[in-house]
Design an enzyme around this catalytic site. Structure first.
Site, PDB file in Angstrom:
ATOM      1  CB  SER A 150     -14.870 -38.767 -44.718  1.00 50.56           C
ATOM      2  OG  SER A 150     -13.670 -39.449 -44.412  1.00 50.56           O
ATOM      3  CE1 TYR A 163     -15.137 -36.800 -39.298  1.00 51.41           C
ATOM      4  CE2 TYR A 163     -14.128 -38.701 -40.368  1.00 51.41           C
ATOM      5  CZ  TYR A 163     -14.412 -37.341 -40.345  1.00 51.41           C
ATOM      6  OH  TYR A 163     -13.970 -36.539 -41.381  1.00 51.41           O
ATOM      7  CB  ALA A 165     -21.686 -44.144 -37.336  1.00 51.81           C
TER       8      ALA A 165
END
Ligand code: NAI
Length: 259
Positions: A150, A163, A165
């Site tokens: 992402s 998320y 991390a």
């Protein structure tokens, strides 16, 4: 000068396992790959959704086997790999796409649960599938691993720390494995989608999406799942054989914006 031959942009006949293929980008990836003649094993924890995806692919004369696979469960992963080898006697591509996201503050009483659940699916899930698929990828002449990270994998948003991390971890995993597996003939790369219209972002209303996109995204809009699926496909082409260890933002220009 040596030119690539025509087949170098064809993935016809290759075999791909795709996780989280019951929705959003995973579904689009299954359809785009099948459209190019890939034998797709569309997997998801939500089996009825991959059954639907497989039916839709069959109706377009594509090849797709639906499979119930939970990336947190080694047994279901191993079943899937066994079944893939029994059916096709080959495995060329692993697309690690399944994901969950959560919004939480670091002092939330349930923070550790969010942390464990998110890391388990988003990061450890990818390693589990890679480890199980590896002996077969090594036999492929065209082994490819594509991990979905992402823009949170190299940037950050507040209240998303598990998320963020995990997605940073996906990039680290990708880079290390690219160096480890590259010499054995497998490329390992990573896609970093920006804001994409899928179930994961469906709770955000259209007006807020528009405001965000106009302010932050170079192209002034959310992306569509197919736009990510084609980038994933590109990394699997034989002609992409020298791309290894990259993280490719597919974000409409979000990550280059300074102001
Ligand atoms: P989605 O919610 O539409 O699809 C995610 C799929 O993963 C679902 O079908 C879900 O059932 C499946 N899944 C969840 N837990 C699972 C598990 N334990 N085992 C197997 N499957 C499981 O979401 P979307 O947006 O298509 O997400 C795909 C990937 O893209 C995820 O890794 C996500 O983190 C990432 N991503 C999404 C962005 C977006 O804006 N939608 C932006 C950047 C990255």
């Amino acid at each position: 000068m040596k030119f690539f031959n025509k087949l170098s942009r064809s993935v016809k006949g290759r075999v791909a396992v795709i996780t989280g293929a019951g929705s959003g980008m995973g579904e689009a990836t299954a359809k785009v790959f099948a459209g190019e003649g890939v034998k797709v094993i569309a997997t998801d924890v939500n089996f009825s959704e991959v059954e639907r995806v497989a039916e839709e692919i069959h109706s377009m004369d594509g090849e797709c086997v639906p499979f119930c696979l939970d990336v947190t469960d080694n047994a279901s992963i191993e079943d899937c790999i066994k079944s893939t080898i029994n059916t096709y006697n080959a495995l060329d591509f692993v697309i690690n796409n399944a994901g969950i996201s959560s919004v939480t503050s670091v002092d939330d009483k349930d923070y550790e649960q969010y942390w464990d659940d998110t890391l388990n699916v988003v990061l450890t899930g990818q390693v589990r599938l890679i480890r199980s698929a590896l002996p077969h990828l090594l036999k492929s002449k065209n082994g490819r691993i594509v991990n979905i990270s992402s823009t949170e994998g190299f940037g950050a948003s507040p209240f998303h720390s598990p998320y963020t991390a995990a997605k940073h971890g996906v990039i680290g995993l990708t880079r290390s494995l690219a160096l480890e597996l590259g010499p054995q003939g497998i490329t390992v790369n990573c896609i970093c989608p920006g804001p994409i219209n899928t179930n994961m972002t469906s709770a955000i209303n259209d007006k807020d999406k528009m405001i965000y996109a106009k302010r932050r995204v170079g192209l002034k809009r959310y992306g569509e799942p197919e736009e990510v699926a084609h980038a994933t496909l590109n990394l699997c082409l034989p002609s992409s054989s020298y791309i290894n260890g990259v993280y490719l933002p597919v974000d409409g220009g979000l990550s280059i914006r300074r102001a």
